[in-house]
Design a protein around this motif. Structure first.
Motif, PDB file in Angstrom:
ATOM      1  N   PHE A  72     -21.609  -8.762   6.104  1.00  0.00           N
ATOM      2  CA  PHE A  72     -21.239  -7.621   5.054  1.00  0.00           C
ATOM      3  C   PHE A  72     -20.567  -8.095   3.930  1.00  0.00           C
ATOM      4  N   GLY A  73     -20.770  -7.506   2.618  1.00  0.00           N
ATOM      5  CA  GLY A  73     -19.982  -7.765   1.758  1.00  0.00           C
ATOM      6  C   GLY A  73     -19.747  -6.444   1.004  1.00  0.00           C
ATOM      7  N   MET A 131     -16.345  -1.171  -7.953  1.00  0.00           N
ATOM      8  CA  MET A 131     -16.743  -1.277  -9.307  1.00  0.00           C
ATOM      9  C   MET A 131     -15.452  -1.011 -10.103  1.00  0.00           C
ATOM     10  N   LEU A 132     -14.769  -2.026 -10.411  1.00  0.00           N
ATOM     11  CA  LEU A 132     -13.461  -2.187 -11.106  1.00  0.00           C
ATOM     12  C   LEU A 132     -13.502  -2.133 -12.571  1.00  0.00           C
ATOM     13  N   LYS A 133     -12.837  -1.433 -13.338  1.00  0.00           N
ATOM     14  CA  LYS A 133     -12.803  -1.180 -14.758  1.00  0.00           C
ATOM     15  C   LYS A 133     -11.646  -1.147 -15.427  1.00  0.00           C
ATOM     16  N   VAL A 134     -11.384  -1.962 -16.351  1.00  0.00           N
ATOM     17  CA  VAL A 134     -10.362  -1.986 -17.333  1.00  0.00           C
ATOM     18  C   VAL A 134     -10.835  -1.575 -18.867  1.00  0.00           C
ATOM     19  N   ASN A 135     -10.285  -0.525 -19.370  1.00  0.00           N
ATOM     20  CA  ASN A 135     -10.692  -0.129 -20.515  1.00  0.00           C
ATOM     21  C   ASN A 135     -12.332   0.230 -20.761  1.00  0.00           C
ATOM     22  N   ASP A 136     -12.728   0.727 -19.505  1.00  0.00           N
ATOM     23  CA  ASP A 136     -14.312   1.050 -19.535  1.00  0.00           C
ATOM     24  C   ASP A 136     -15.067  -0.077 -19.220  1.00  0.00           C
ATOM     25  N   LYS A 137     -14.430  -1.243 -19.242  1.00  0.00           N
ATOM     26  CA  LYS A 137     -15.423  -2.848 -19.086  1.00  0.00           C
ATOM     27  C   LYS A 137     -15.379  -3.258 -17.739  1.00  0.00           C
ATOM     28  N   LEU A 138     -16.390  -3.608 -16.886  1.00  0.00           N
ATOM     29  CA  LEU A 138     -16.254  -4.155 -15.699  1.00  0.00           C
ATOM     30  C   LEU A 138     -15.586  -5.359 -15.660  1.00  0.00           C
ATOM     31  N   VAL A 139     -14.689  -5.534 -14.361  1.00  0.00           N
ATOM     32  CA  VAL A 139     -14.008  -6.732 -14.153  1.00  0.00           C
ATOM     33  C   VAL A 139     -14.050  -7.115 -12.619  1.00  0.00           C
ATOM     34  N   PHE A 140     -13.764  -8.271 -12.318  1.00  0.00           N
ATOM     35  CA  PHE A 140     -13.688  -8.614 -10.822  1.00  0.00           C
ATOM     36  C   PHE A 140     -12.399  -9.033 -10.500  1.00  0.00           C
ATOM     37  N   ASN A 141     -12.021  -8.474  -9.478  1.00  0.00           N
ATOM     38  CA  ASN A 141     -10.453  -8.784  -9.011  1.00  0.00           C
ATOM     39  C   ASN A 141     -10.660  -9.785  -7.785  1.00  0.00           C
ATOM     40  N   ASP A 142     -10.004 -10.971  -7.864  1.00  0.00           N
ATOM     41  CA  ASP A 142     -10.013 -11.864  -6.697  1.00  0.00           C
ATOM     42  C   ASP A 142      -9.485 -11.212  -5.343  1.00  0.00           C
ATOM     43  N   ASP A 143      -8.618 -10.339  -5.373  1.00  0.00           N
ATOM     44  CA  ASP A 143      -8.097  -9.761  -3.995  1.00  0.00           C
ATOM     45  C   ASP A 143      -9.043  -9.073  -3.542  1.00  0.00           C
ATOM     46  N   CYS A 177     -12.967  -8.880  -4.694  1.00  0.00           N
ATOM     47  CA  CYS A 177     -14.189  -9.295  -4.776  1.00  0.00           C
ATOM     48  C   CYS A 177     -14.576 -10.570  -3.963  1.00  0.00           C
ATOM     49  N   MET A 178     -13.383 -11.052  -3.239  1.00  0.00           N
ATOM     50  CA  MET A 178     -13.614 -12.428  -2.373  1.00  0.00           C
ATOM     51  C   MET A 178     -14.432 -11.929  -1.282  1.00  0.00           C
ATOM     52  N   HIS A 179     -14.575 -10.625  -1.188  1.00  0.00           N
ATOM     53  CA  HIS A 179     -15.260 -10.237   0.067  1.00  0.00           C
ATOM     54  C   HIS A 179     -16.775  -9.945  -0.306  1.00  0.00           C
ATOM     55  N   SER A 180     -17.116 -10.245  -1.402  1.00  0.00           N
ATOM     56  CA  SER A 180     -18.449 -10.210  -2.086  1.00  0.00           C
ATOM     57  C   SER A 180     -19.318 -11.376  -1.907  1.00  0.00           C
ATOM     58  N   GLU A 181     -20.418 -11.781  -1.238  1.00  0.00           N
ATOM     59  CA  GLU A 181     -20.975 -12.950  -1.145  1.00  0.00           C
ATOM     60  C   GLU A 181     -21.694 -13.300  -2.391  1.00  0.00           C
ATOM     61  N   LEU A 182     -22.152 -12.133  -3.021  1.00  0.00           N
ATOM     62  CA  LEU A 182     -22.732 -12.588  -4.375  1.00  0.00           C
ATOM     63  C   LEU A 182     -21.818 -12.922  -5.447  1.00  0.00           C
ATOM     64  N   ILE A 183     -20.589 -12.562  -5.491  1.00  0.00           N
ATOM     65  CA  ILE A 183     -19.499 -13.155  -6.368  1.00  0.00           C
ATOM     66  C   ILE A 183     -19.139 -14.565  -5.989  1.00  0.00           C
ATOM     67  N   ASN A 184     -18.967 -14.748  -4.722  1.00  0.00           N
ATOM     68  CA  ASN A 184     -18.339 -15.934  -4.142  1.00  0.00           C
ATOM     69  C   ASN A 184     -19.395 -17.113  -4.437  1.00  0.00           C
ATOM     70  N   SER A 185     -20.800 -16.560  -4.331  1.00  0.00           N
ATOM     71  CA  SER A 185     -21.849 -17.664  -4.447  1.00  0.00           C
ATOM     72  C   SER A 185     -22.023 -17.992  -6.146  1.00  0.00           C
ATOM     73  N   ALA A 186     -21.688 -17.023  -6.985  1.00  0.00           N
ATOM     74  CA  ALA A 186     -21.667 -17.391  -8.311  1.00  0.00           C
ATOM     75  C   ALA A 186     -20.469 -18.150  -8.952  1.00  0.00           C
ATOM     76  N   ARG A 187     -19.385 -18.061  -7.991  1.00  0.00           N
ATOM     77  CA  ARG A 187     -18.368 -18.766  -8.443  1.00  0.00           C
ATOM     78  C   ARG A 187     -18.490 -20.137  -8.091  1.00  0.00           C
ATOM     79  N   ASN A 188     -18.872 -20.421  -6.900  1.00  0.00           N
ATOM     80  CA  ASN A 188     -18.937 -21.508  -5.828  1.00  0.00           C
ATOM     81  C   ASN A 188     -20.110 -22.534  -6.806  1.00  0.00           C
ATOM     82  N   HIS A 189     -21.039 -21.831  -7.492  1.00  0.00           N
ATOM     83  CA  HIS A 189     -21.993 -22.705  -8.323  1.00  0.00           C
ATOM     84  C   HIS A 189     -21.395 -22.903  -9.830  1.00  0.00           C
TER      85      HIS A 189
END
Length: 808
Positions: A283-284, A288-300, A302-314
């Motif tokens: 499971f991941g 949905m984190l936003k700064v000034n209504d814009k999507l952002v990904f926080n390491d603390d 998003c590291m538990h999301s396989e999708l984000i980890n896969s994108a960063r690893n590649h």
């Protein structure tokens, strides 16, 4: 069905006697129960029960002197007992059911399912994990069960202890824990006292059960050795894994602060695996984190999301997967890929990355909190045939908790942003909040590095506007109020000391009166605040000890001393009345001005963003900054600056009328003066982290700040007359073009009937380091009848009664 002795406490050993208890295995209570069931009933099952009774009667030896080996020889009878007690459609391959020796962990007959659950397939013995949990139950839960039985069967007091017995067993196939509730059927057990026992009323039992250690009290009064336990125990196990998996997730949610981030997410994921009973499912979580209504990904998080980890690893750029995520969140829906095919990879680029990482099947579930998207739950597996359509519905009980977890993560992230803003900056207005949000986000991203630095916040080339509403002669009014109160205190103190002297006839009181006269005379003769400040020290050291002594030792002095202290009370005493009235009057004025200026902040949102900052002293000062750098996305035009300047003059007129309206309600008569400083050039401002406020930047800009601080008491050139006067507005300027602009605004407001036709153009005296200042001064039209008492209005109506001029 199987007949095999299993001792859940001692392995496979046949140990019946328990802690000296008198236990007798018999079918008598069971036989009596069946006989009661058939009486008066004529249903189909009653005929079957009669056949069971007939079968038991064939073996009278089973009622008296029954041994476990003897009972186990009658397999057909045990089968009939199971049939009589179970639902006819129950599949014994799934039904966790067994017969036990009374109140012992000794199973001798049960379903295939319960033997399969309890026995180790390789050794054929009871599983070690079963023995460990059973030992805990025997020591902690079995005494409660024992006394529940005694109290219900002997004293007819039911439900003494609400004992819940839960066994945790590791599933051999998944390696995950499963939870089972042990249910003991006590209907086929009887308890007989072996000797005379104490009589206990229901009230006595209730009191014992509410004691700190009820079991110890019961053991002293009625030890279990006083009874004989007869019959047959029936135990069933109910799978409650889903309930406890959900409870585990709740525990992680409520106790998040007690574990690390990794422990928190790992625990939740393990509980989800337990819920679906499959260790090959991963499971991941992606909030949905936003700064000034814009999507952002926080390491603390998003590291538990396989999708984000896969994108960063590649090596996929953050902007790329941000775009993919934003597109998905615009139209969130369930995505389920039982098998990731080549066609799926071509349609969804992120599936190609997952496939490369060995993921065979993948599902993305949108999670909503209060009908608002909070994030997604990823479900995936690297094994074929594991993630099926039947598995996803098993997650339904956990979805509300997952929503709460994601929402909590969002709130914590937003709180961190606000914490950085408040710690590094100050309380901010929406007009400039965006700039601080960006700086806080950059700081958070760099926080993993050593000694991350907070960038300096600049707004360059902004137009400044300054205004000040001052309470006229506030220092003089304070000194007058203080002296008036000191006089009242002196008169009261002198009166009190003379009364004590008359009562006690002690010469020492006369000496204290002399000291008081000298002290107060020096205060009245001095202009220094230090003398008045020393009064408190004098009263505390010289007067209070005397007052305290006589109050305790002479009852006749109590009333006069209490009267003095009532007068000297800071909150209610007459010796503080003038100061309280002054402070209340000043508070009424500044509150009314504040309320009016808050209206401006709300109105200005409709035109162009600007930064507005107030300072409170004996009155209100404010700074306004407007320019392109305040709102980069909004095209700036000088029209907005001119609009602000017109509002500034109009608002000063409105504030002048507002404070004038307050006069009938003020305990102390106070008046205000209004001052505007016009600066024609732009300046740069930056946020001072040490002072938590904005300030000017650069040598030229500092000159603007110096002028602001020196013009509040400036005089008209060649006179001793202050520029600022009550009932009038003063505009100080350098540049003649500024004067021309403000004159137009003044003429407009004169035509509107707001200002008087008494405009003055004035040269000002030179100030230290400042030359060439000039000013405009104009009177505000005030309603002459406002001064009449009958026209007094409520404070809540002030802003409504005042003619608030809106330049728009």
């Amino acid at each position: 069905m199987q007949t095999k002795i299993l001792n859940l406490l001692y392995g496979n050993e046949e140990v019946v006697a328990e802690e000296g208890l008198d236990i007798k295995l018999t079918l008598g209570p069971f036989n009596n129960y069946l006989e009661e069931r058939v009486q008066g009933s004529g249903n189909i099952k009653s005929f079957f029960i009669e056949s069971v009774l007939a079968q038991i009667k064939k073996y009278p030896e089973l009622n008296e002197g029954l041994t476990l080996p003897k009972l186990m020889e009658h397999r057909e009878l045990l089968d009939m007992i199971y049939a009589a007690l179970s639902v006819s459609v129950e599949d014994e391959k799934d039904h966790l059911w067994a017969l036990c020796v009374p109140i012992t962990p000794l199973i001798f007959y049960g379903t295939d399912a319960i033997y399969s659950l309890l026995l180790d397939e390789q050794t054929g013995h009871v599983k070690n994990s079963i023995l460990e949990t059973q030992l805990d139950i025997v020591h902690n839960k079995r005494p409660e069960l024992l006394y529940t039985l005694i109290l219900s069967k002997v004293y007819k007091f039911h439900q003494a202890f609400k004992t819940e017995l839960i066994k945790t067993i590791v599933d051999e196939h998944t390696g995950l824990q499963k939870y089972f509730r042990l249910n003991f059927d006590l209907r086929f057990l009887n308890v007989h006292p072996k000797d005379k026992i104490p009589e206990l009323s229901p009230e006595q039992i209730q009191r014992i059960l509410h004691e700190p250690a009820p079991l110890q009290s019961l053991f002293r009064l009625i030890p279990p050795t006083m009874f004989r336990f007869e019959g047959l125990s029936v135990v069933t196990l109910t799978d409650v894994t889903e309930h406890y998996a959900i409870e585990d997730i709740k525990n992680f949610v409520f106790n998040k602060g007690k574990c690390t981030v990794d422990e928190y997410y790992s625990g939740i994921i393990l509980s989800l695996k337990t819920l679906v009973n499959n260790n090959d499912i991963e499971f991941g979580l992606l909030p949905m984190l936003k700064v000034n209504d814009k999507l952002v990904f926080n390491d603390d998080t998003c590291m538990h999301s396989e999708l984000i980890n896969s994108a960063r690893n590649h090596g996929i750029a953050e902007t790329a997967y941000l775009t993919v995520a934003e597109n998905y969140f615009k139209n969130p829906k369930l995505l389920f890929f039982k098998t990731i095919t080549q066609a799926d990879q071509e349609k969804y680029i992120y599936l190609d990355l997952l496939k490369i990482d060995g993921i065979f099947s993948y599902a993305l579930i949108p999670i909503f909190y209060n009908n608002t998207l909070a994030g997604t739950l990823e479900v995936y597996s690297k094994k074929e045939g594991v993630l099926t359509e039947q598995l996803l519905p098993k997650l339904d009980p956990a979805i509300p908790l997952i929503a709460q977890i994601l929402q909590s993560t969002i709130e914590e992230f937003n709180a961190k942003i606000q914490e950085v803003v408040k710690e590094k900056f100050t309380s901010l207005q929406p007009a400039v909040q965006w700039k601080f949000n960006e700086a806080a986000w950059v700081f958070l991203k760099a926080s993993l590095q050593k000694n991350p630095k907070m960038e300096t916040i600049f707004f360059r080339e902004v137009y400044p506007l300054y205004g000040a509403i001052d309470i006229r002669n506030s220092t003089v009014e304070r000194n007058n109020a203080l002296r008036s109160d000191i006089q009242v205190l002196f008169d009261m103190l002198l009166k009190t000391l003379k009364s004590i002297q008359n009562i006690t006839n002690l010469p020492i009181i006369g000496e204290l009166i002399y000291k008081c006269n000298r002290k107060f005379s020096s205060i009245f003769a001095s202009e220094s605040e230090n003398e008045s400040l020393s009064l408190n020290e004098f009263l505390q050291n010289e007067v209070d000890p005397v007052m305290s002594y006589f109050r305790k030792t002479n009852a006749a002095t109590v009333s006069v001393i209490d009267s003095y202290y009532q007068a000297a009370d800071e909150h209610t005493g007459i010796a503080y009345e003038n100061r309280r009235q002054l402070e209340h009057s000043m508070e009424m004025i500044t509150s009314a001005i504040n309320n009016y200026l808050e209206l401006f902040i709300n109105e200005q949102k409709q035109s162009y963003p600007c930064y507005f900052e107030k300072f409170r002293s004996d009155g209100i000062e404010y700074d306004i900054y407007i320019g392109q750098s305040i709102a980069p996305d909004n095209p700036f035009d000088l029209l907005y600056l001119r609009n602000l300047r017109l509002w500034q003059v109009a608002s000063m007129a409105a504030i002048t009328k507002l404070t004038h309206l307050l006069q009938p309600q003020l305990p102390k008569h106070l008046e205000t003066t209004q001052l505007i400083f016009s600066n024609s050039n732009t300046i740069d401002i930056c946020f001072r982290n040490d002072e938590r406020r904005f300030d000017v930047e650069g040598a030229y800009n500092i000159r603007y700040q110096i002028i602001k601080k020196r013009i509040d008491k400036v005089n008209v050139k060649g006179t001793k007359q202050r520029l600022t006067q009550t009932g009038k507005i003063a505009v100080i300027y350098y540049n003649s073009r500024d004067a021309e602009e403000y004159i137009k605004y003044i003429q407009y407001l004169q035509a509107q009937g707001t200002l008087n036709d008494d405009l003055e153009e004035i040269e000002l005296e030179e100030l230290q380091g400042v030359r060439g200042l000039k000013a405009l001064r104009v009177g505000v039209k005030l309603d002459d009848d406002i001064k009449k008492p009958e026209n007094k209005i409520k404070s809540s109506e002030i802003l409504d009664k005042t003619s608030l001029i809106n330049p728009n």
